[in-house]
Design a protein around this motif. Structure first.
Motif, PDB file in Angstrom:
ATOM      1  N   ILE A  51     -50.371 -22.082  22.532  1.00 51.49           N
ATOM      2  CA  ILE A  51     -50.077 -21.458  23.825  1.00 51.49           C
ATOM      3  C   ILE A  51     -50.349 -22.400  25.003  1.00 51.49           C
ATOM      4  CG2 ILE A  51     -50.807 -19.617  25.404  1.00 51.49           C
ATOM      5  CD1 ILE A  51     -51.000 -17.775  22.987  1.00 51.49           C
ATOM      6  N   PRO A  52     -51.486 -23.096  25.061  1.00 54.35           N
ATOM      7  CA  PRO A  52     -51.693 -24.003  26.203  1.00 54.35           C
ATOM      8  C   PRO A  52     -50.656 -25.119  26.284  1.00 54.35           C
ATOM      9  CG  PRO A  52     -53.762 -23.644  25.061  1.00 54.35           C
ATOM     10  CD  PRO A  52     -52.694 -23.021  24.233  1.00 54.35           C
ATOM     11  N   ASP A  53     -50.239 -25.661  25.138  1.00 52.23           N
ATOM     12  CA  ASP A  53     -49.223 -26.718  25.154  1.00 52.23           C
ATOM     13  C   ASP A  53     -47.894 -26.193  25.674  1.00 52.23           C
ATOM     14  OD1 ASP A  53     -50.924 -28.667  24.162  1.00 52.23           O
ATOM     15  OD2 ASP A  53     -50.523 -28.090  22.089  1.00 52.23           O
ATOM     16  N   ARG A  54     -47.551 -24.993  25.314  1.00 52.38           N
ATOM     17  CA  ARG A  54     -46.300 -24.402  25.801  1.00 52.38           C
ATOM     18  C   ARG A  54     -46.378 -24.103  27.287  1.00 52.38           C
ATOM     19  NH1 ARG A  54     -45.222 -20.203  20.882  1.00 52.38           N
ATOM     20  NH2 ARG A  54     -44.777 -21.772  19.304  1.00 52.38           N
ATOM     21  N   MET A  55     -47.569 -23.712  27.749  1.00 50.97           N
ATOM     22  CA  MET A  55     -47.728 -23.446  29.177  1.00 50.97           C
ATOM     23  C   MET A  55     -47.641 -24.731  29.994  1.00 50.97           C
ATOM     24  SD  MET A  55     -50.786 -20.610  29.208  1.00 50.97           S
ATOM     25  CE  MET A  55     -51.022 -20.735  30.956  1.00 50.97           C
ATOM     26  N   ALA A  56     -48.121 -25.830  29.436  1.00 51.02           N
ATOM     27  CA  ALA A  56     -48.165 -27.092  30.175  1.00 51.02           C
ATOM     28  C   ALA A  56     -46.844 -27.852  30.104  1.00 51.02           C
ATOM     29  CB  ALA A  56     -49.287 -27.968  29.636  1.00 51.02           C
ATOM     30  N   THR A  57     -45.889 -27.372  29.359  1.00 49.14           N
ATOM     31  CA  THR A  57     -44.603 -28.063  29.254  1.00 49.14           C
ATOM     32  C   THR A  57     -43.911 -28.061  30.613  1.00 49.14           C
ATOM     33  OG1 THR A  57     -44.382 -27.374  26.969  1.00 49.14           O
ATOM     34  CG2 THR A  57     -42.385 -28.080  28.078  1.00 49.14           C
ATOM     35  N   GLY A  58     -43.481 -29.225  31.040  1.00 45.60           N
ATOM     36  CA  GLY A  58     -42.808 -29.355  32.326  1.00 45.60           C
ATOM     37  C   GLY A  58     -43.728 -29.721  33.468  1.00 45.60           C
ATOM     38  N   THR A  59     -45.017 -29.812  33.217  1.00 39.92           N
ATOM     39  CA  THR A  59     -45.943 -30.227  34.269  1.00 39.92           C
ATOM     40  C   THR A  59     -46.049 -31.745  34.251  1.00 39.92           C
ATOM     41  OG1 THR A  59     -47.849 -29.995  32.792  1.00 39.92           O
ATOM     42  CG2 THR A  59     -47.246 -28.075  34.106  1.00 39.92           C
ATOM     43  N   HIS A  60     -46.955 -32.265  35.051  1.00 40.83           N
ATOM     44  CA  HIS A  60     -47.134 -33.707  35.120  1.00 40.83           C
ATOM     45  C   HIS A  60     -47.715 -34.236  33.815  1.00 40.83           C
ATOM     46  CE1 HIS A  60     -46.010 -34.402  39.258  1.00 40.83           C
ATOM     47  NE2 HIS A  60     -46.595 -33.252  39.561  1.00 40.83           N
ATOM     48  N   LYS A  61     -47.490 -35.511  33.595  1.00 42.80           N
ATOM     49  CA  LYS A  61     -47.883 -36.144  32.347  1.00 42.80           C
ATOM     50  C   LYS A  61     -49.388 -36.083  32.120  1.00 42.80           C
ATOM     51  CE  LYS A  61     -47.512 -40.476  29.850  1.00 42.80           C
ATOM     52  NZ  LYS A  61     -47.054 -41.858  29.879  1.00 42.80           N
ATOM     53  N   VAL A  62     -50.162 -36.303  33.157  1.00 40.85           N
ATOM     54  CA  VAL A  62     -51.623 -36.289  33.024  1.00 40.85           C
ATOM     55  C   VAL A  62     -52.099 -34.895  32.617  1.00 40.85           C
ATOM     56  CG1 VAL A  62     -53.791 -36.578  34.272  1.00 40.85           C
ATOM     57  CG2 VAL A  62     -51.908 -38.154  34.670  1.00 40.85           C
ATOM     58  N   GLN A  63     -51.519 -33.888  33.225  1.00 42.63           N
ATOM     59  CA  GLN A  63     -51.910 -32.515  32.900  1.00 42.63           C
ATOM     60  C   GLN A  63     -51.516 -32.164  31.468  1.00 42.63           C
ATOM     61  OE1 GLN A  63     -50.536 -29.664  35.719  1.00 42.63           O
ATOM     62  NE2 GLN A  63     -51.596 -27.967  34.763  1.00 42.63           N
ATOM     63  N   MET A  64     -50.344 -32.575  31.035  1.00 40.76           N
ATOM     64  CA  MET A  64     -49.913 -32.302  29.662  1.00 40.76           C
ATOM     65  C   MET A  64     -50.807 -33.017  28.651  1.00 40.76           C
ATOM     66  SD  MET A  64     -45.765 -32.241  29.688  1.00 40.76           S
ATOM     67  CE  MET A  64     -45.749 -32.263  27.924  1.00 40.76           C
ATOM     68  N   GLN A  65     -51.190 -34.256  28.955  1.00 37.34           N
ATOM     69  CA  GLN A  65     -52.058 -34.992  28.046  1.00 37.34           C
ATOM     70  C   GLN A  65     -53.445 -34.370  27.972  1.00 37.34           C
ATOM     71  OE1 GLN A  65     -51.934 -39.022  29.429  1.00 37.34           O
ATOM     72  NE2 GLN A  65     -50.041 -39.484  28.310  1.00 37.34           N
ATOM     73  N   LEU A  66     -53.961 -33.949  29.106  1.00 35.29           N
ATOM     74  CA  LEU A  66     -55.274 -33.316  29.129  1.00 35.29           C
ATOM     75  C   LEU A  66     -55.269 -32.004  28.341  1.00 35.29           C
ATOM     76  CD1 LEU A  66     -58.131 -33.579  30.226  1.00 35.29           C
ATOM     77  CD2 LEU A  66     -57.383 -32.399  32.283  1.00 35.29           C
TER      78      LEU A  66
END
Length: 112
Positions: A51-66
Motif C-alpha cells: 500500500i505505501p508503495d502504491r501511494m507513493a507512485t508518481g511522487t518525487h524520486k526521493v520520496q518514493m525511495q524513502l
C-alpha cells in the motif's frame, strides 16, 4: 495375532472414520483447504504491504525511495512502525513541505 475388524463393526463406524486400506478423503480436503488459506493470507499480506508503495507512485524520486526502503525494512523485520512511517511519508507530499531540498533548486537564488 490377526486383529481384523468384522464387517458388522465396519458398518457401525461413523462417516469420518476411514476404513482400513482406504484413502482418507477428509485429510486430503483439509490439506487442500490449508494450502489455499495459507496462499490467500500470503497474497493478502503482500497486498497490504504494498500500500505505501502504491501511494507513493508518481511522487518525487526521493520520496518514493524513502517509502520503498521503509517498506522493505518493515517487511524483513516485521516491525509495523516502519510500515506506518512509510504510509505517513507516502501520504504527505514532501516536495511541498521541503521545496528547496527536494526540487534541486534553491528558492533564495535568483540570478535575474
Amino acid at each position: 495375532m490377526n486383529s481384523s475388524i468384522s464387517d458388522e463393526a465396519l458398518a457401525r463406524l461413523p462417516f469420518w472414520v476411514t476404513p482400513p486400506g482406504e484413502t482418507d478423503g477428509f485429510l486430503i480436503v483439509v490439506g487442500c483447504v490449508l494450502v489455499a488459506v495459507l496462499l490467500g493470507f500470503g497474497a493478502l499480506y503482500f497486498t497490504i504491504q504494498a500500500i505505501p508503495d502504491r501511494m507513493a507512485t508518481g511522487t518525487h524520486k526521493v520520496q518514493m525511495q524513502l517509502v520503498g526502503v521503509l517498506g522493505l525494512i518493515s517487511l524483513f523485520t516485521l516491525n509495523n512502525a516502519f510500515w506506518i512511517a512509510a504510509i505517513l511519508i507516502a501520504a504527505v507530499p514532501l516536495h511541498e513541505i521541503f521545496p528547496s531540498h527536494l526540487s534541486g533548486t534553491t528558492a533564495g537564488n535568483d540570478d535575474a
